[in-house]
Design a protein around this motif. Structure first.
Motif, PDB file in Angstrom:
ATOM      1  N   ALA A 181      34.764  40.692  34.659  1.00  0.00           N
ATOM      2  CA  ALA A 181      35.063  42.070  35.190  1.00  0.00           C
ATOM      3  C   ALA A 181      36.470  41.720  35.741  1.00  0.00           C
ATOM      4  O   ALA A 181      36.888  41.046  36.623  1.00  0.00           O
ATOM      5  N   VAL A 182      37.394  42.538  35.452  1.00  0.00           N
ATOM      6  CA  VAL A 182      38.694  42.402  35.923  1.00  0.00           C
ATOM      7  C   VAL A 182      39.296  43.952  36.523  1.00  0.00           C
ATOM      8  O   VAL A 182      38.818  44.928  36.100  1.00  0.00           O
ATOM      9  N   ALA A 183      39.899  43.609  37.859  1.00  0.00           N
ATOM     10  CA  ALA A 183      40.483  44.648  38.360  1.00  0.00           C
ATOM     11  C   ALA A 183      41.944  44.712  38.626  1.00  0.00           C
ATOM     12  O   ALA A 183      42.447  43.752  38.801  1.00  0.00           O
ATOM     13  N   LEU A 184      42.458  45.690  38.676  1.00  0.00           N
ATOM     14  CA  LEU A 184      43.961  45.945  38.684  1.00  0.00           C
ATOM     15  C   LEU A 184      43.939  46.218  40.188  1.00  0.00           C
ATOM     16  O   LEU A 184      43.316  47.007  40.797  1.00  0.00           O
ATOM     17  N   SER A 185      45.195  45.358  40.846  1.00  0.00           N
ATOM     18  CA  SER A 185      45.144  45.413  42.560  1.00  0.00           C
ATOM     19  C   SER A 185      46.841  45.636  42.468  1.00  0.00           C
ATOM     20  O   SER A 185      47.552  45.170  41.799  1.00  0.00           O
ATOM     21  N   ASP A 221      39.489  47.525  35.762  1.00  0.00           N
ATOM     22  CA  ASP A 221      40.291  47.842  34.658  1.00  0.00           C
ATOM     23  C   ASP A 221      39.206  48.293  33.189  1.00  0.00           C
ATOM     24  O   ASP A 221      38.817  47.510  32.397  1.00  0.00           O
ATOM     25  N   THR A 222      38.587  49.556  33.673  1.00  0.00           N
ATOM     26  CA  THR A 222      37.605  50.009  32.793  1.00  0.00           C
ATOM     27  C   THR A 222      37.723  49.968  31.292  1.00  0.00           C
ATOM     28  O   THR A 222      36.886  49.406  30.611  1.00  0.00           O
ATOM     29  N   PRO A 223      38.830  50.215  30.652  1.00  0.00           N
ATOM     30  CA  PRO A 223      39.117  50.084  29.323  1.00  0.00           C
ATOM     31  C   PRO A 223      39.062  48.764  28.849  1.00  0.00           C
ATOM     32  O   PRO A 223      38.382  48.690  27.726  1.00  0.00           O
ATOM     33  N   GLY A 224      39.659  47.776  29.472  1.00  0.00           N
ATOM     34  CA  GLY A 224      39.732  46.517  28.870  1.00  0.00           C
ATOM     35  C   GLY A 224      39.260  45.472  29.780  1.00  0.00           C
ATOM     36  O   GLY A 224      39.307  44.276  29.357  1.00  0.00           O
ATOM     37  N   GLY A 225      38.783  45.659  30.961  1.00  0.00           N
ATOM     38  CA  GLY A 225      38.357  44.628  31.939  1.00  0.00           C
ATOM     39  C   GLY A 225      36.782  44.660  32.171  1.00  0.00           C
ATOM     40  O   GLY A 225      36.304  43.879  33.202  1.00  0.00           O
ATOM     41  N   THR A 226      36.133  45.597  31.826  1.00  0.00           N
ATOM     42  CA  THR A 226      34.745  45.716  32.180  1.00  0.00           C
ATOM     43  C   THR A 226      33.905  45.890  30.916  1.00  0.00           C
ATOM     44  O   THR A 226      33.157  46.935  30.544  1.00  0.00           O
ATOM     45  N   PRO A 227      33.619  44.784  30.303  1.00  0.00           N
ATOM     46  CA  PRO A 227      32.989  44.712  29.097  1.00  0.00           C
ATOM     47  C   PRO A 227      31.391  45.386  29.200  1.00  0.00           C
ATOM     48  O   PRO A 227      30.748  45.681  28.222  1.00  0.00           O
TER      49      PRO A 227
END
Length: 269
Positions: A257-261, A141-147
């Motif tokens: 780091a957050v990924a969308l699955s 989640d590049t905009p909000g999940g990878t600072p």
């Protein structure tokens, strides 16, 4: 439209992505599933992080792992000692396989950074998966999940209008909008759709550990760094170091780091 990625060196890719994808893989497998006796297709295997995690998770019959980078495939093949795993060159948007060839088709950290048209790849994943089979993919989640990536892009954008344009183009991709994944899966003919967020932590030993993968020229961020002359590159490194350190001595930093699955079943009707 074919997949695209700035693939140059497998070792640099490991520092940029592989070490983190190995942490994400077990979480994705738990969501996407893998079962005994299945024929599995993996799209965008890179250097094999998900591939080898799948091999440890279940006694599938066969895993075909494709990637569009010969460099990454060679590195993955060199580590492979499992006769069930077959690596080959391939494009996720134009799969060579017949309809319904696989029980489960998976992809991790390919959408949307490598595929300009995610709908095309999801449709191909659905096509080669049998009725009742599973199609699943996960990506940052590049905009909000990878600072750690936002820190790079926002710092670069403050210094360079070109970086600002690239940042905005990257972070405004439609796939990141709420509800988009479910829509893409549904439009591909998938049912029982389940989207989740998967979280890991990325630990960097020091600023050099953070900066070196970008400086290597690997991937999208590295491709931008490679366009800079020495002065602009040094300026970016200086300001990015300050953002990393935040007034503390150099050393370890940890970023969420957050990924969308998203997973879905191929309709049997």
């Amino acid at each position: 439209m074919p997949t695209v990625y700035n693939a140059r060196d497998a070792g640099n890719y490991e520092r940029l992505m592989g070490r983190w994808s190995r942490r994400l893989a077990p979480l994705f497998i738990e969501h996407a599933g893998v079962a005994e006796g299945e024929e599995v297709l993996e799209i965008g295997c890179g250097t094999g992080s998900l591939t080898f995690a799948l091999a440890e998770a279940a006694q599938f019959a066969r895993l075909t792992a494709i990637d569009q980078s010969e460099v990454y495939l060679a590195a993955a093949q060199a580590k492979n000692h499992d006769p069930r795993i077959h690596f080959e060159l391939g494009d996720g948007c134009a799969l060579r396989f017949a309809n319904g060839s696989f029980d489960r088709t998976l992809s991790m950290l390919v959408l949307p950074s490598v595929v300009p048209e995610p709908e095309q790849m999801v449709a191909e994943m659905r096509r080669v998966t049998r009725p009742g089979g599973v199609v699943a993919a996960a990506f940052w989640d590049t905009p909000g999940g990878t600072p750690h990536q936002r820190m790079f892009w926002d710092t670069a954008a403050a210094l360079d209008d070109t970086a600002g344009t690239e940042r905005d183009s990257t972070l405004s991709r439609p796939i990141y909008a709420p509800g988009t994944l479910e829509r893409i899966w549904a439009e591909a003919g998938l049912v029982e759709i389940d989207q989740r967020s998967l979280m890991i932590r990325m630990h960097f030993a020091d600023f050099a550990d953070y900066w070196a993968p970008f400086a290597s020229g690997e991937g999208g961020l590295g491709a931008y760094v490679a366009t800079l002359d020495d002065g602009r590159r040094d300026r970016l490194e200086h300001h990015l170091r300050a953002a990393y350190l935040t007034g503390r001595p150099d050393g370890e930093r940890s970023f969420v780091a957050v990924a969308l699955s998203c997973r879905g079943l191929v309709s049997e009707t």
